[in-house]
Design a protein around this motif. Sequence first.
Motif, PDB file in Angstrom:
ATOM      1  N   VAL A   4      -8.149   7.467  15.812  1.00 12.00           N
ATOM      2  CA  VAL A   4      -7.689   6.164  15.322  1.00 12.00           C
ATOM      3  C   VAL A   4      -6.194   6.233  15.023  1.00 12.00           C
ATOM      4  N   ASP A   5      -5.545   5.075  15.007  1.00 11.76           N
ATOM      5  CA  ASP A   5      -4.096   5.056  14.770  1.00 11.76           C
ATOM      6  C   ASP A   5      -3.713   4.555  13.382  1.00 11.76           C
ATOM      7  N   ILE A   6      -4.690   4.284  12.549  1.00 11.74           N
ATOM      8  CA  ILE A   6      -4.446   4.002  11.131  1.00 11.74           C
ATOM      9  C   ILE A   6      -5.527   4.702  10.312  1.00 11.74           C
ATOM     10  N   MET A   7      -5.220   4.993   9.049  1.00 11.63           N
ATOM     11  CA  MET A   7      -6.205   5.642   8.186  1.00 11.63           C
ATOM     12  C   MET A   7      -6.341   4.858   6.887  1.00 11.63           C
ATOM     13  N   PRO A   8      -7.513   4.267   6.621  1.00  8.41           N
ATOM     14  CA  PRO A   8      -7.737   3.536   5.377  1.00  8.41           C
ATOM     15  C   PRO A   8      -7.696   4.449   4.156  1.00  8.41           C
ATOM     16  N   VAL A   9      -7.140   3.934   3.086  1.00  4.02           N
ATOM     17  CA  VAL A   9      -7.090   4.624   1.804  1.00  4.02           C
ATOM     18  C   VAL A   9      -7.937   3.834   0.822  1.00  4.02           C
ATOM     19  N   VAL A  10      -8.951   4.479   0.224  1.00  4.82           N
ATOM     20  CA  VAL A  10      -9.855   3.778  -0.682  1.00  4.82           C
ATOM     21  C   VAL A  10      -9.844   4.448  -2.052  1.00  4.82           C
ATOM     22  N   ASN A  11     -10.299   3.701  -3.050  1.00  3.14           N
ATOM     23  CA  ASN A  11     -10.413   4.273  -4.394  1.00  3.14           C
ATOM     24  C   ASN A  11     -11.856   4.694  -4.645  1.00  3.14           C
ATOM     25  N   VAL A  18      -2.610   3.934   6.034  1.00  2.00           N
ATOM     26  CA  VAL A  18      -1.465   4.756   6.442  1.00  2.00           C
ATOM     27  C   VAL A  18      -1.456   4.771   7.965  1.00  2.00           C
ATOM     28  N   THR A  19      -0.309   4.493   8.567  1.00  2.00           N
ATOM     29  CA  THR A  19      -0.231   4.453  10.020  1.00  2.00           C
ATOM     30  C   THR A  19      -0.034   5.847  10.605  1.00  2.00           C
ATOM     31  N   ARG A  20      -0.410   5.983  11.860  1.00  2.00           N
ATOM     32  CA  ARG A  20      -0.228   7.256  12.552  1.00  2.00           C
ATOM     33  C   ARG A  20       1.249   7.613  12.665  1.00  2.00           C
ATOM     34  N   ASP A  21       2.101   6.607  12.884  1.00  2.00           N
ATOM     35  CA  ASP A  21       3.539   6.868  12.975  1.00  2.00           C
ATOM     36  C   ASP A  21       4.078   7.442  11.667  1.00  2.00           C
ATOM     37  N   THR A  22       3.600   6.907  10.542  1.00  2.00           N
ATOM     38  CA  THR A  22       4.029   7.425   9.233  1.00  2.00           C
ATOM     39  C   THR A  22       3.575   8.859   9.048  1.00  2.00           C
ATOM     40  N   LEU A  23       2.348   9.160   9.456  1.00  2.00           N
ATOM     41  CA  LEU A  23       1.836  10.524   9.346  1.00  2.00           C
ATOM     42  C   LEU A  23       2.623  11.479  10.241  1.00  2.00           C
ATOM     43  N   PHE A  24       2.956  11.024  11.442  1.00  2.00           N
ATOM     44  CA  PHE A  24       3.727  11.861  12.364  1.00  2.00           C
ATOM     45  C   PHE A  24       5.108  12.149  11.789  1.00  2.00           C
ATOM     46  N   ASN A  77      -5.391  10.195  -3.715  1.00  2.00           N
ATOM     47  CA  ASN A  77      -4.869  11.479  -4.196  1.00  2.00           C
ATOM     48  C   ASN A  77      -5.109  12.624  -3.212  1.00  2.00           C
ATOM     49  N   ASP A  78      -5.552  12.305  -1.995  1.00  2.00           N
ATOM     50  CA  ASP A  78      -5.681  13.321  -0.948  1.00  2.00           C
ATOM     51  C   ASP A  78      -4.307  13.635  -0.363  1.00  2.00           C
ATOM     52  N   TYR A  79      -4.094  14.910  -0.029  1.00  2.00           N
ATOM     53  CA  TYR A  79      -2.839  15.288   0.616  1.00  2.00           C
ATOM     54  C   TYR A  79      -2.818  14.697   2.019  1.00  2.00           C
ATOM     55  N   MET A  85       3.019  15.435  -0.117  1.00  2.00           N
ATOM     56  CA  MET A  85       3.011  13.974  -0.144  1.00  2.00           C
ATOM     57  C   MET A  85       1.559  13.484  -0.116  1.00  2.00           C
ATOM     58  N   TYR A  86       1.216  12.600  -1.038  1.00  2.00           N
ATOM     59  CA  TYR A  86      -0.151  12.107  -1.133  1.00  2.00           C
ATOM     60  C   TYR A  86      -0.319  10.795  -0.369  1.00  2.00           C
ATOM     61  N   CYS A  87      -1.549  10.514   0.036  1.00  2.00           N
ATOM     62  CA  CYS A  87      -1.818   9.349   0.879  1.00  2.00           C
ATOM     63  C   CYS A  87      -1.400   8.045   0.208  1.00  2.00           C
ATOM     64  N   SER A  88      -1.574   7.960  -1.102  1.00  2.00           N
ATOM     65  CA  SER A  88      -1.211   6.724  -1.803  1.00  2.00           C
ATOM     66  C   SER A  88       0.279   6.425  -1.701  1.00  2.00           C
ATOM     67  N   GLN A  89       1.088   7.458  -1.451  1.00  2.00           N
ATOM     68  CA  GLN A  89       2.534   7.281  -1.357  1.00  2.00           C
ATOM     69  C   GLN A  89       2.975   6.833   0.032  1.00  2.00           C
ATOM     70  N   LEU A  90       2.047   6.809   0.985  1.00  2.00           N
ATOM     71  CA  LEU A  90       2.402   6.512   2.368  1.00  2.00           C
ATOM     72  C   LEU A  90       1.787   5.213   2.875  1.00  2.00           C
ATOM     73  N   ILE A  91       1.193   4.446   1.987  1.00  2.00           N
ATOM     74  CA  ILE A  91       0.505   3.219   2.389  1.00  2.00           C
ATOM     75  C   ILE A  91       1.491   2.201   2.950  1.00  2.00           C
ATOM     76  N   SER A  92       1.117   1.578   4.069  1.00  2.00           N
ATOM     77  CA  SER A  92       1.933   0.528   4.681  1.00  2.00           C
ATOM     78  C   SER A  92       1.797  -0.769   3.890  1.00  2.00           C
ATOM     79  N   SER A  93       2.916  -1.438   3.688  1.00  2.00           N
ATOM     80  CA  SER A  93       2.890  -2.717   2.964  1.00  2.00           C
ATOM     81  C   SER A  93       2.709  -3.893   3.918  1.00  2.00           C
ATOM     82  N   GLU A  94       2.645  -3.622   5.219  1.00  2.00           N
ATOM     83  CA  GLU A  94       2.597  -4.701   6.215  1.00  2.00           C
ATOM     84  C   GLU A  94       1.191  -4.995   6.721  1.00  2.00           C
TER      85      GLU A  94
END
Length: 219
Positions: free
Chosen positions: A91-98, A107-113, A76-78, A1-10
């Motif tokens: 940290v409890d969130i991870m920014p995704v940049v281009n 991506v939130t820590r809860d989603t990663l967990f 595109n990072d795993y 699963m790639y980071c772009s697929q786990l981005i929070s919409s909130e």
Amino acid sequence: MYCSQLISSEITPLGIYDTAGAALRQMEEFMVEFLPVTAEEKYLGLIDKEALLEQPGENSILTLHDSFVKPFVKGNDYFLLAVKQCHTFYVDIMPVVNDKNELEGVVTRDTLFHQLSHLIGVGQHGSLIVLEIENKDYSLGEINRLVESNDAMITQLNTWFDPTSPYHSVVLRINKEEVSDTVTTFQRHGFTVKYFLGEELYRNELQNNLEHLMNYLNI
């Protein structure tokens, strides 16, 4: 699963001219300790709740620029890289940049967990066995052979090596709920079984004694 697929919409970023008070309210709404800060869509870093609490509520985020931490991952990072970065920076969130350093989301820590629990097969059918093995004796082929000798199959294997110890910890998930035969096989071949979770065919002495007592009382 790639980071772009786990981005929070909130969760939305802060702007550099947002106030500390507004940022704290946003953190409370999203139930996070960090939020990303952007300027013209460019990612500047994360601001943390502790730094905001030390500021007057009317101060702008810009005045706290020196306290930003700057972890990030690419789309595109795993996802395991995001897990590592969250752990490294606490940290409890991870920014995704281009590639232009524009923030695509977080991506939130809860989603990663949640994703990590899928990876290690927490919800899968089967049982769990934890072995302690001397580094010099570690053999994946031998471990697999012993599992298969009990008509079982390894569905997940993770190892952990403590550099201060001569032992490996090996965590196995196998596809059989009944675990006793496999545990006995490992012990018979000199492996140390530190923990196991699954159904057992063996009944302990206390259970047997209780059943004998109940049978006697029913006579």
